[in-house]
Structure formats: structure tokens, C-alpha cells
Write a protein that holds these residues in place. Structure first.
Motif: not given
Length: 342
Positions: A99-100, A116-122, A140-147
Motif C-alpha cells: 500500500l505504501a 475495501r483494502i481496510g476491510l481485508w486488513v481488519l 502501509p508498508g505491511n499491507v500487500l496488494i496482489g496483482q
């Protein structure tokens, strides 16, 4: 390092990320013939022998913590090994950005996508908390968003497992300071709500493109975390009230994980979460604020759900002093009517 064979099994390819504690490599598992990610603890190169033992304990703690969490939004740990006198962690390879990286490249993330990203992290945090694990470094650096659009939470390296004795030395600050909850800066033990506060700061960074509390030094940043309110987000849309609720200074006044999940789900659909407003502190907005907020009514203690700012008390958790307001002589307001007949 490229091409190096680790533990006779994992061959390093290229570096795909680095941070203060280590570097992450893309690698090939020559036994199972699959791509993996390997985290090299580079900090072990610069610490004493006694600190290396602490670092190895942290590495094992990370693997043990992640292994207790069974959720699709948590990066899977495959193996922990020692090579060249240092610990290495073998984990699931996520093809994509953090995310960073997304914020750095795009400036900010659209509000519904951030929700949406926050929902999955939660959801990942709820699974961790249910397993007795606190993350303690949500950022943000520890939240990964796949292709493929998947969202995963990684790096439980400073996680604290409920029931284990802490391996953190007395007085040591663990985590990124601008994502530390106020109670942690004050030296109190973290709880699940501390991870939720860090999620709120992470979502603020996503939609605004900047950290809400980062200042010119770690000390001034920690002071801002404890004493200052974040500036109102300008690009959060329906996510704004959720962020404000998560960033409440007092952990007792933050929403629970279940409530936050419902709010984020509504924000991800573009709806303004009605329940979030109950967690947003009411502001004293002027001379007629009492009629709109309930402050000062009755005995002068206020009836609003937000913090009650009265003369001489100041804002909660530091900050500037509230503007004094006249106290009421009685519980019954004075009513001004038409002049009496002569």
C-alpha cells in the motif's frame, strides 16, 4: 547474493523489498519447484551476539505468530531457518505492491478502494486477535496488494503472542512511531484496539497521501500522536467518519472490530456508515453550540456523546486548552419573552 542457495534448497533471485530490519528476496524452492519470498534479517549483521539472540527470538516469534493465524488475508509462513549465522523466513510470494508503494506511485488511493483494502486488513486482524496475536506494526508498508486484487497483511515480526513473555526490552519502542497508538506511546500495554488505531492511521495515509501524525522528528511525531488531532481528511468521502472513529485517542472510545468491519463494508459500497457518527467527537462550534451539541446544558457537564470541553479543563490527552465557556447558574435556562405590560 543473487543465485545464492540457502539451506541447500532456496535459490535467491532478485530483491523485491527492504526495510529497517531486513530485505525480502524472490526465490525458487528447488524441492517443491515453486516461487517463494525469503526475508533476510540484515539487522543481524550490525548487532552484538546478545542482540542476535533477541533477533532470532523475534524471528521465531514472527513465524509462530503467523502460523497460529489461519486466514486468506495473512501472508503464509512456510519455513524459518538459519544461514550464515542469521535467521531467514520463507513465506508466500505475493506478486504486487505494498500500500505504501501504491500511495507513492499514485499520490493517494480512491476512498472506496481504500475502504475495501481496510476491510481485508481488519479481517486479518480479527483472525489474529482471535488467535491471541497482536500485530503491533500495522502500516502501509505491511499491507500487500496482489496483482489479482488480493489484500494481505504481512510482517508479524514484532507480534506479541498472548500468554508468552515479551522479548522486547524494557523501554524499547516497537513499531513505526507515526502508526503507534497513543496508549503505546504513553508506555501502556497494547491491545486489539491499538491495532485498530494503526489501521485508522494507515487508511488516512492511503486516502490523503501522507501520514496524519508524521512530523520532523520521532519525538515531535510521538507528541503529535498523543496530543494532536489529525487534520480532517479531504479525500476520504464516506470513509472519513470511520477513520475519525478509529483514531480516537482513548481506546475505550474506539469501535470494536465487529463495528469497524460493518462500517468499512458500508464505506466500500459507497455508503456513509451511520454508526460511525456515534464515535466522532462533537465539536464546540460557537456561541450557540450548546443548542446543537448539548454542551453546558443542565448542570454544565454536557449531554453530548463526545468529549466535554469546559472552562479550565483543556482537551483530553494534552493539546491546547479549550476556550472557556460561561457556566450556568441553574439547570433552568433563562427565557427572554416579550416586555411586560405597563
Amino acid at each position: 547474493m543473487q543465485g545464492l542457495l540457502i539451506a541447500g534448497r532456496y535459490r535467491l533471485a532478485d530483491s523485491i523489498g527492504s526495510g529497517g530490519m531486513g530485505r525480502v528476496w524472490r526465490a525458487h524452492d528447488e524441492v517443491l519447484h515453486r516461487a517463494v519470498a525469503i526475508k533476510e534479517l540484515t539487522a543481524a549483521l550490525y548487532v552484538s551476539d546478545s542482540d542476535q539472540a533477541v533477533l532470532l527470538a523475534r524471528t521465531r516469534s514472527e513465524a509462530r505468530a503467523a502460523a497460529r493465524i489461519n486466514h486468506s488475508a495473512v501472508v503464509t509462513i512456510h519455513d524459518v531457518l538459519e544461514h550464515d549465522g542469521r535467521p531467514w523466513i520463507v513465506m508466500e510470494l505475493v506478486e504486487g505492491n505494498s500500500l505504501a508503494d501504491e500511495v507513492k506511485e499514485s499520490g493517494r488511493v480512491e476512498a472506496r478502494e481504500a475502504a475495501r483494502i481496510g476491510l481485508w486488513v481488519l479481517r486479518a486482524l480479527r483472525a489474529a486477535h482471535s488467535a491471541g496475536v497482536l500485530h503491533r506494526d500495522v502500516k502501509p508498508g505491511n499491507v500487500l496488494i496482489g496483482q489479482d486484487g488480493r489484500v494481505l497483511l504481512t510482517d508479524f515480526g514484532i507480534a506479541q503472542i498472548e500468554g508468552d513473555t515479551t522479548i522486547t526490552r524494557t523501554g524499547e519502542v516497537v513499531g513505526s512511531v507515526d502508526y503507534l497508538a497513543p496508549e503505546r506511546v504513553r508506555g501502556h500495554d497494547p491491545g486489539p484496539s491499538s491495532d485498530l488505531w494503526a489501521l485508522g492511521a494507515t487508511l488516512y495515509t492511503a486516502v490523503e497521501g501522507r501520514s496524519p501524525f508524521r512530523r520532523t522528528s520521532p519525538i515531535s511525531t510521538m507528541q503529535a500522536v498523543v496530543e494532536e488531532e489529525a487534520a480532517e481528511p479531504q479525500h476520504a468521502g464516506p470513509l472519513g467518519s470511520v477513520i475519525t472513529a478509529l483514531l480516537r485517542k482513548d481506546p475505550a472510545h474506539r469501535p470494536s472490530a465487529e463495528q469497524a468491519e460493518q462500517m468499512l463494508a458500508e464505506a466500500a459500497e459507497g455508503r456513509r456508515p451511520s454508526a460511525a457518527q456515534a464515535f466522532v467527537p462533537t465539536q464546540n462550534l460557537g456561541p450557540d453550540a450548546e443548542s446543537r451539541t448539548g454542551y453546558g446544558s443542565g448542570s454544565g457537564s454536557g449531554t453530548g456523546t463526545g468529549p466535554q470541553y469546559t472552562s479550565g479543563t483543556g482537551f483530553p490527552y494534552g493539546g491546547e486548552t479549550a476556550t472557556p465557556t460561561p457556566s450556568h447558574a441553574s439547570a433552568t435556562p433563562t427565557v427572554i419573552g416579550p416586555p411586560a405590560a405597563p
